[in-house]
Design a protein around this motif. Structure first.
Motif, PDB file in Angstrom:
ATOM      1  N   GLN A 219      -9.234  11.332   7.755  1.00 48.24           N
ATOM      2  CA  GLN A 219      -8.008  11.047   7.014  1.00 48.24           C
ATOM      3  C   GLN A 219      -7.841   9.558   6.786  1.00 48.24           C
ATOM      4  OE1 GLN A 219      -5.739  13.240   5.655  1.00 48.24           O
ATOM      5  NE2 GLN A 219      -4.899  11.385   4.740  1.00 48.24           N
ATOM      6  N   GLU A 220      -8.169   8.750   7.797  1.00 53.36           N
ATOM      7  CA  GLU A 220      -8.008   7.300   7.693  1.00 53.36           C
ATOM      8  C   GLU A 220      -8.883   6.717   6.593  1.00 53.36           C
ATOM      9  OE1 GLU A 220      -8.047   3.312  10.580  1.00 53.36           O
ATOM     10  OE2 GLU A 220      -8.699   5.257  11.349  1.00 53.36           O
ATOM     11  N   ALA A 221     -10.047   7.322   6.393  1.00 53.70           N
ATOM     12  CA  ALA A 221     -10.968   6.822   5.368  1.00 53.70           C
ATOM     13  C   ALA A 221     -10.435   7.051   3.962  1.00 53.70           C
ATOM     14  CB  ALA A 221     -12.330   7.485   5.519  1.00 53.70           C
ATOM     15  N   HIS A 222      -9.445   7.935   3.815  1.00 56.62           N
ATOM     16  CA  HIS A 222      -8.939   8.282   2.488  1.00 56.62           C
ATOM     17  C   HIS A 222      -7.463   7.953   2.304  1.00 56.62           C
ATOM     18  CE1 HIS A 222     -12.678  10.302   1.417  1.00 56.62           C
ATOM     19  NE2 HIS A 222     -12.691  10.766   2.649  1.00 56.62           N
ATOM     20  N   ASN A 223      -6.951   7.044   3.132  1.00 54.97           N
ATOM     21  CA  ASN A 223      -5.541   6.672   3.054  1.00 54.97           C
ATOM     22  C   ASN A 223      -5.148   6.126   1.694  1.00 54.97           C
ATOM     23  OD1 ASN A 223      -4.763   7.446   5.615  1.00 54.97           O
ATOM     24  ND2 ASN A 223      -5.139   5.438   6.537  1.00 54.97           N
ATOM     25  N   LEU A 224      -6.053   5.425   1.041  1.00 54.14           N
ATOM     26  CA  LEU A 224      -5.717   4.754  -0.220  1.00 54.14           C
ATOM     27  C   LEU A 224      -6.389   5.390  -1.432  1.00 54.14           C
ATOM     28  CD1 LEU A 224      -5.843   1.004   0.884  1.00 54.14           C
ATOM     29  CD2 LEU A 224      -3.836   2.460   0.606  1.00 54.14           C
ATOM     30  N   ASP A 225      -6.798   6.631  -1.306  1.00 53.18           N
ATOM     31  CA  ASP A 225      -7.486   7.280  -2.427  1.00 53.18           C
ATOM     32  C   ASP A 225      -6.637   7.318  -3.693  1.00 53.18           C
ATOM     33  OD1 ASP A 225      -9.926   7.734  -1.280  1.00 53.18           O
ATOM     34  OD2 ASP A 225      -9.432   9.730  -0.549  1.00 53.18           O
ATOM     35  N   ASP A 226      -5.341   7.592  -3.532  1.00 50.06           N
ATOM     36  CA  ASP A 226      -4.470   7.659  -4.710  1.00 50.06           C
ATOM     37  C   ASP A 226      -4.348   6.299  -5.386  1.00 50.06           C
ATOM     38  OD1 ASP A 226      -4.068  10.326  -4.399  1.00 50.06           O
ATOM     39  OD2 ASP A 226      -2.153  10.141  -3.353  1.00 50.06           O
ATOM     40  N   VAL A 227      -4.280   5.243  -4.573  1.00 50.87           N
ATOM     41  CA  VAL A 227      -4.219   3.890  -5.127  1.00 50.87           C
ATOM     42  C   VAL A 227      -5.520   3.570  -5.852  1.00 50.87           C
ATOM     43  CG1 VAL A 227      -4.074   1.433  -4.574  1.00 50.87           C
ATOM     44  CG2 VAL A 227      -2.606   3.058  -3.384  1.00 50.87           C
ATOM     45  N   MET A 228      -6.642   3.917  -5.239  1.00 52.77           N
ATOM     46  CA  MET A 228      -7.934   3.644  -5.834  1.00 52.77           C
ATOM     47  C   MET A 228      -8.114   4.402  -7.144  1.00 52.77           C
ATOM     48  SD  MET A 228      -9.443   1.464  -3.913  1.00 52.77           S
ATOM     49  CE  MET A 228     -11.171   1.583  -4.296  1.00 52.77           C
ATOM     50  N   ALA A 229      -7.525   5.598  -7.215  1.00 57.07           N
ATOM     51  CA  ALA A 229      -7.651   6.397  -8.439  1.00 57.07           C
ATOM     52  C   ALA A 229      -7.060   5.669  -9.633  1.00 57.07           C
ATOM     53  CB  ALA A 229      -6.971   7.749  -8.254  1.00 57.07           C
ATOM     54  N   SER A 230      -5.989   4.913  -9.398  1.00 63.54           N
ATOM     55  CA  SER A 230      -5.390   4.154 -10.493  1.00 63.54           C
ATOM     56  C   SER A 230      -6.218   2.918 -10.820  1.00 63.54           C
ATOM     57  CB  SER A 230      -3.954   3.738 -10.129  1.00 63.54           C
ATOM     58  OG  SER A 230      -3.943   2.835  -9.040  1.00 63.54           O
TER      59      SER A 230
ATOM     60  N   ALA B 205       0.834  -1.203   0.000  1.00 67.90           N
ATOM     61  CA  ALA B 205       0.000   0.000   0.000  1.00 67.90           C
ATOM     62  C   ALA B 205       0.870   1.255   0.000  1.00 67.90           C
ATOM     63  CB  ALA B 205      -0.924  -0.004   1.217  1.00 67.90           C
ATOM     64  N   LYS B 206       1.926   1.235   0.799  1.00 72.52           N
ATOM     65  CA  LYS B 206       2.835   2.382   0.883  1.00 72.52           C
ATOM     66  C   LYS B 206       3.538   2.621  -0.460  1.00 72.52           C
ATOM     67  CE  LYS B 206       6.688   4.141   3.696  1.00 72.52           C
ATOM     68  NZ  LYS B 206       7.691   4.319   2.645  1.00 72.52           N
ATOM     69  N   LEU B 207       4.008   1.551  -1.089  1.00 75.00           N
ATOM     70  CA  LEU B 207       4.709   1.680  -2.366  1.00 75.00           C
ATOM     71  C   LEU B 207       3.757   2.089  -3.496  1.00 75.00           C
ATOM     72  CD1 LEU B 207       7.133  -1.391  -2.226  1.00 75.00           C
ATOM     73  CD2 LEU B 207       7.723   1.029  -2.043  1.00 75.00           C
ATOM     74  N   PHE B 208       2.551   1.541  -3.481  1.00 74.22           N
ATOM     75  CA  PHE B 208       1.577   1.904  -4.507  1.00 74.22           C
ATOM     76  C   PHE B 208       1.281   3.404  -4.441  1.00 74.22           C
ATOM     77  CE2 PHE B 208      -0.396  -2.620  -4.299  1.00 74.22           C
ATOM     78  CZ  PHE B 208       0.633  -3.097  -5.097  1.00 74.22           C
ATOM     79  N   LEU B 209       1.233   3.951  -3.225  1.00 74.36           N
ATOM     80  CA  LEU B 209       0.981   5.373  -3.048  1.00 74.36           C
ATOM     81  C   LEU B 209       2.165   6.211  -3.499  1.00 74.36           C
ATOM     82  CD1 LEU B 209      -0.789   5.420   0.444  1.00 74.36           C
ATOM     83  CD2 LEU B 209      -1.797   6.098  -1.724  1.00 74.36           C
ATOM     84  N   GLU B 210       3.379   5.749  -3.154  1.00 74.39           N
ATOM     85  CA  GLU B 210       4.580   6.517  -3.441  1.00 74.39           C
ATOM     86  C   GLU B 210       4.999   6.437  -4.914  1.00 74.39           C
ATOM     87  OE1 GLU B 210       7.458   4.949  -0.762  1.00 74.39           O
ATOM     88  OE2 GLU B 210       6.718   6.078   0.967  1.00 74.39           O
TER      89      GLU B 210
END
Length: 221
Positions: free
Chosen positions: A99-110, A19-24
């Motif tokens: 903030q916790e609810a949107h931790n993976l928004d960038d990943v989900m966007a892809s 999850a961290k790498l997918f975001l970065e």
């Protein structure tokens, strides 16, 4: 003495690191080798649990969904004697400001660029998430704060429009178009007896979407 292998701990590490790498780096630019190196394990250990990156991101998404479900249940348990309408408004506010609810928004966007994922997401909105919203709408009908003869249908349409139609990644558009869609949703909800998208919340949702999806990345319509 050799350290005992902990399968669950390894899975949790893989998901956390992924999850961290997918975001970065982004999903496409993250390799299995990147995940293994960052997690401090072998690629073989990863393939023991996941056959591909797609399986990993599916697991990451499911984990985030479970976290969100637990958060929603926790929020509802704190609402006590609130009316159904008040509960829906509070859930909307918390889900868009946590903030916790949107931790993976960038990943989900892809992910939402995948037609298969969008279809799966739509099914989840109707077959899973809508049931909870429908029950709260029924509470609102019972206490008089919501007036509608179609609680299940209202819940389904509301989630589909908010989560799918108003998402500028799924239906590419600029900020002005997103704002108009939200304005229409606000008007529609009022017309069907669910006046839950008040002006302050409208602004918060619009600002969050604009933050997640900068104007320069959107197609003008």
């Amino acid at each position: 003495m050799a350290k005992k292998y902990n399968s669950q701990a390894t899975i949790e590490t893989i998901l956390s690191v992924s999850a961290k790498l997918f975001l970065e780096k982004g999903f496409d630019k993250t390799s299995m080798q990147d995940i293994a190196k960052t997690a401090g394990i072998s690629k073989g250990a990863i393939y023991h649990h996941f056959q591909s990156k797609e399986e990993i991101i599916n697991a990451v998404t499911e984990l985030q969904a479970q976290i969100m479900e637990n958060m929603v249940n926790g929020w509802l348990s704190e609402m006590g004697t609130c009316t159904g309408k008040e509960k829906l408004i509070s859930l909307l506010e918390k889900s868009f400001t946590s903030q916790e609810a949107h931790n993976l928004d960038d990943v989900m966007a892809s992910r939402v660029k995948s037609p298969e994922f969008v279809v799966s997401y739509m099914k989840d909105c109707v077959n899973k998430d809508a049931s909870l919203i429908a029950e709260i709408i029924k509470e609102g009908i019972a206490d008089g704060s919501i007036i509608t003869d179609f609680p299940e249908e209202c819940a389904e349409v509301f989630l589909l429009l908010l989560n799918i139609w108003c998402d500028p990644v799924i239906f590419e558009c600029n900020h002005a178009k997103v704002a108009m869609r939200l304005k229409f949703l606000q008007h529609l909800l009022k017309s069907i007896g669910m006046d839950i998208l008040h002006d302050d919340l409208f602004v918060k949702i619009k600002e969050l979407l604009q933050k997640l999806y900068p104007e320069e990345h959107k197609t003008n319509e």
